[in-house]
Design a protein around this motif. Structure first.
Motif, PDB file in Angstrom:
ATOM      1  N   LEU A  58       0.822  -1.215   0.000  1.00  0.00           N
ATOM      2  CA  LEU A  58       0.000   0.000   0.000  1.00  0.00           C
ATOM      3  C   LEU A  58       0.855   1.264   0.000  1.00  0.00           C
ATOM      4  O   LEU A  58       0.488   2.268  -0.624  1.00  0.00           O
ATOM      5  N   LYS A 118       0.684   4.286  -2.861  1.00  0.00           N
ATOM      6  CA  LYS A 118      -0.041   5.296  -2.086  1.00  0.00           C
ATOM      7  C   LYS A 118      -0.575   6.407  -2.981  1.00  0.00           C
ATOM      8  O   LYS A 118      -1.639   6.969  -2.717  1.00  0.00           O
ATOM      9  N   SER A 168      -4.061   5.145  -4.174  1.00  0.00           N
ATOM     10  CA  SER A 168      -5.110   5.040  -3.150  1.00  0.00           C
ATOM     11  C   SER A 168      -5.444   6.383  -2.529  1.00  0.00           C
ATOM     12  O   SER A 168      -6.564   6.580  -2.039  1.00  0.00           O
ATOM     13  N   ASP A 169      -4.509   7.323  -2.529  1.00  0.00           N
ATOM     14  CA  ASP A 169      -4.745   8.635  -1.911  1.00  0.00           C
ATOM     15  C   ASP A 169      -5.313   9.657  -2.890  1.00  0.00           C
ATOM     16  O   ASP A 169      -5.589  10.797  -2.495  1.00  0.00           O
ATOM     17  N   ALA A 207      -7.716   6.929   1.519  1.00  0.00           N
ATOM     18  CA  ALA A 207      -7.540   5.478   1.379  1.00  0.00           C
ATOM     19  C   ALA A 207      -8.592   4.731   2.183  1.00  0.00           C
ATOM     20  O   ALA A 207      -9.155   3.731   1.726  1.00  0.00           O
ATOM     21  N   GLY A 219     -11.961   5.067   0.511  1.00  0.00           N
ATOM     22  CA  GLY A 219     -12.054   4.176  -0.638  1.00  0.00           C
ATOM     23  C   GLY A 219     -12.341   2.742  -0.246  1.00  0.00           C
ATOM     24  O   GLY A 219     -12.965   1.993  -1.009  1.00  0.00           O
ATOM     25  N   ALA A 251      -7.815   2.446  -8.418  1.00  0.00           N
ATOM     26  CA  ALA A 251      -7.934   2.806  -7.002  1.00  0.00           C
ATOM     27  C   ALA A 251      -8.877   1.855  -6.283  1.00  0.00           C
ATOM     28  O   ALA A 251      -8.642   1.474  -5.122  1.00  0.00           O
ATOM     29  N   LEU A 265      -7.511  -1.363  -4.949  1.00  0.00           N
ATOM     30  CA  LEU A 265      -6.795  -1.266  -3.679  1.00  0.00           C
ATOM     31  C   LEU A 265      -7.735  -1.196  -2.482  1.00  0.00           C
ATOM     32  O   LEU A 265      -7.293  -1.347  -1.342  1.00  0.00           O
ATOM     33  N   ALA A 266      -9.037  -0.954  -2.712  1.00  0.00           N
ATOM     34  CA  ALA A 266      -9.982  -0.784  -1.605  1.00  0.00           C
ATOM     35  C   ALA A 266     -10.039  -2.002  -0.696  1.00  0.00           C
ATOM     36  O   ALA A 266      -9.925  -1.875   0.535  1.00  0.00           O
ATOM     37  N   VAL A 280      -6.898  -2.209   1.535  1.00  0.00           N
ATOM     38  CA  VAL A 280      -6.927  -1.300   2.683  1.00  0.00           C
ATOM     39  C   VAL A 280      -7.820  -1.860   3.789  1.00  0.00           C
ATOM     40  O   VAL A 280      -7.465  -1.864   4.966  1.00  0.00           O
TER      41      VAL A 280
END
Length: 616
Positions: A23, A27, A30-31, A457, A460, A556, A559-560, A563
């Protein structure tokens, strides 16, 4: 279907290490905020080879080749770069499985769980009295989670449950009336507490009407009705303060014997002859109440809970003798009376007088054991319940289904947007206030480099990847809303550079509108004139990049779940550090209820949870 064994302690720590490294590497994806796709030139942040491959993907291809971890028949029109393949494979490999065992929806393409095949709004596995006022999603959740809570109660020989964040009491009602447990629900919103009490009364009223229709014996509860307490659970309070809050809370109930609008004459007529002859219930009465609790819509007797093989299980196998309350349908207090013992006192309380309830902890007396549960407890509330479970000797087990990860407090963001404010006069604490944040909870994750998760993040992580895959495959018009909002963001910043990511309230059926009309309706909501001149050529160029916007959002979104896995794994590691084993189980259908992972744990179970816990 048996519960799968949990990861070993070393496997959990290694997974956390891999998650934080992965992550932190991505980043920047995701950010990122998708509404800044044009204003921050997000497409240019991707590797050039990624851009070349992804720009021509159709929405169904995005779902099949990028997001769907279960797809084993991928067909590529060109060779993908190894870095992109590794990104996708790693994201899928590090994510906790989200599909319940035995779930056939993915295989046959059903949009809802099998229990809704006959009626899309009525679960076939839930008795009709538990479906009133309850949306299909919630029906699915309370049936599955309620069954799991009952199993934990059986494993620990514990009959008391505290439901935190109980809302309108749908789960509380099913646990109490449907599964025969002694339940207290605590909810911060007094309005929801009143509604929960009102719905309890409507349920009892329905039972009485069923009894009259079948000319059955008077209804007698097999246990106390649920107790609904209005209260804000202070994340800085100790477990003793929490138990006192639950035990000392005033049970909110309706002082009526029938739904609003019923006359007193009708109320009297609804009471059985036996009740009237015995002064509204001075003598104990036996009844097979389960027949009414599980009565199906077609009038045939059924249990409130049905198994998948169409066999029925009945939780009311034994019926206690109880005195009738002064009202058949609505007792003056939802905590009903026990025979020969005066006013009923909730198991977490001890009555000191007719008007005051004192928690046994204050008096140094033994407090009965109970199970904690929280269905989609928001933000720090889930973390708070886990801390109480780990520290309070009276909490024997817990089932925690989290949500709203963006509202979790962190050291970098101790007051995230949307955080529920405490009441003006918060409950006093008997011990020094806790300073822990909602994430990370474990010492292990705290010590890992790159463990920090931004607000974006975590926000998301609340998105529904299964639902979005369905939109992609259907090529839904809703997909264009990402591009619309990103284009509007560019227009807003050019008009007022000080405005960055302002909230634009949802515009009804915006995806069916031309962008000019969408802008005309949206601009006044951020304080700009609706007739603001638009550069039609530039706007058109941005709208033609809709496919790129959807692809970036999908990266994105990939990646949810990663996280979410890190947040929930951190909680498992926290319990592990406290010497408690836990399991994370996908309980709900993820396409129907995206936050479907339940963290469950027991302390010194009477029987082995890994061998005897059967998931619904």
């Amino acid at each position: 279907m048996m519960c799968s064994p949990t990861l070993s302690a070393e496997q959990q720590r290694e997974l956390a290490r891999n998650l934080t490294y992965f992550l932190s590497t991505y980043k920047h994806i995701s950010d990122s905020f998708i509404i800044e796709f044009f204003s921050e030139d997000l497409w240019a942040t991707l590797p050039t080879r990624w851009q070349q491959i992804l720009c021509d993907l159709s929405p169904p291809q995005i779902a099949d080749l990028l997001l769907d971890r279960l797809n084993v028949n991928r067909s590529y029109s060109c060779v993908w770069p190894l870095s992109l393949l590794a990104f996708r494979a790693t994201a899928h490999a590090l994510t906790f499985p989200r599909t319940p065992q035995g779930n056939r929806r993915h295989e046959v393409g059903m949009l809802k769980p099998e229990e809704f095949l006959e009626n899309k709004s009525q679960s076939s596995l839930l008795g009709h009295i538990f479906r009133k006022h309850v949306k299909p999603k919630k029906q699915h959740e309370i049936r599955s989670l309620g069954t799991l809570v009952k199993q934990l109660c059986d494993l620990t020989d514990c009959n008391s449950v505290v439901d935190v964040g109980s809302g309108q009491g749908h789960l509380t009602r099913f646990l109490s009336f449907g599964l025969g447990l002694s339940v207290t629900g605590i909810e911060a919103d007094p309005t929801l507490v009143s509604m929960a009490s009102k719905y309890d009364g409507q349920l009892l009223w329905t039972l009485e009407k069923e009894r009259q229709r079948k000319n059955g014996p008077p209804i007698s509860r097999s246990g106390p009705s649920p107790c609904h307490v209005a209260g804000w659970v202070n994340p800085k309070a100790s477990w003793k303060d929490f138990v006192k809050q639950v035990g000392n809370g005033k049970c909110v109930c309706e002082d009526q014997t029938a739904p609003a609008g019923s006359s007193k004459k009708r109320q009297r007529e609804s009471m059985s002859e036996a009740d009237q002859q015995h002064g509204h219930g001075d003598q104990p009465v036996l009844t097979a109440e389960s027949e009414f609790l599980g009565c199906s819509d077609n009038g045939q007797a059924a249990s409130p809970l049905k198994n998948n093989d169409n066999t029925c299980t009945n939780s009311f196998t034994s019926v206690k003798h109880e005195p009738r309350s002064s009202s058949l349908l609505f007792p003056k207090r939802l905590c009903k009376t026990e025979a020969g013992q005066g006013p009923y006192v909730h198991p977490l309380c001890q009555e000191s007088s007719s008007t005051e309830v004192v928690c046994p902890v204050e008096e140094g007396q033994e407090c009965p054991d109970f199970i904690l549960t929280g269905l989609h407890a928001c933000g720090d509330l889930s973390a708070t319940l886990l801390r109480h479970f780990a520290s309070c000797p009276h909490v024997r087990g817990i089932t925690s289904v989290a949500c709203c990860y963006m509202k979790i407090t962190t050291s970098e963001n101790p007051n995230p947007p949307g955080l529920i404010a405490p009441p003006l006069s918060p409950l006093p604490t008997s011990e020094a206030s806790h300073s822990e944040f909602g994430y990370p909870m474990s010492f292990w994750v705290q010590g890992l480099p790159g463990h920090q998760l931004s607000y974006k993040a975590r926000e998301g992580a609340c998105h529904a990847i299964e639902d979005y895959m369905h939109r992609l495959r259907e090529e839904s018009g809703l997909l264009r809303m990402h591009c619309y909002r990103a284009t509007l963001e560019t227009v807003i910043r050019e008009a007022n550079p000080e405005l960055r990511r302002p909230g634009v309230q949802a515009i009804k059926k915006a995806h069916l509108l031309p962008f000019t009309e969408y802008a005309r309706l949206g601009l006044p909501r951020v304080g700009l004139p609706p007739d603001l001149p638009l550069d039609t050529c530039r706007v058109g160029a941005m709208l033609r990049q809709e496919g790129r916007v959807v692809v970036y959002f999908s990266l994105a979104l990939l990646l949810a779940p990663v996280v979410e896995t890190l947040v929930l794994l951190d909680r498992m590691l926290y319990l592990q550090e406290k010497g408690i084993k836990s399991q994370l189980v996908p309980l709900f259908d993820p396409a129907f209820s995206p936050r479907n992972l339940v963290l469950m744990a027991l302390k010194q179970p009477t029987r082995d949870i890994e061998t005897e816990c059967t998931l619904p």
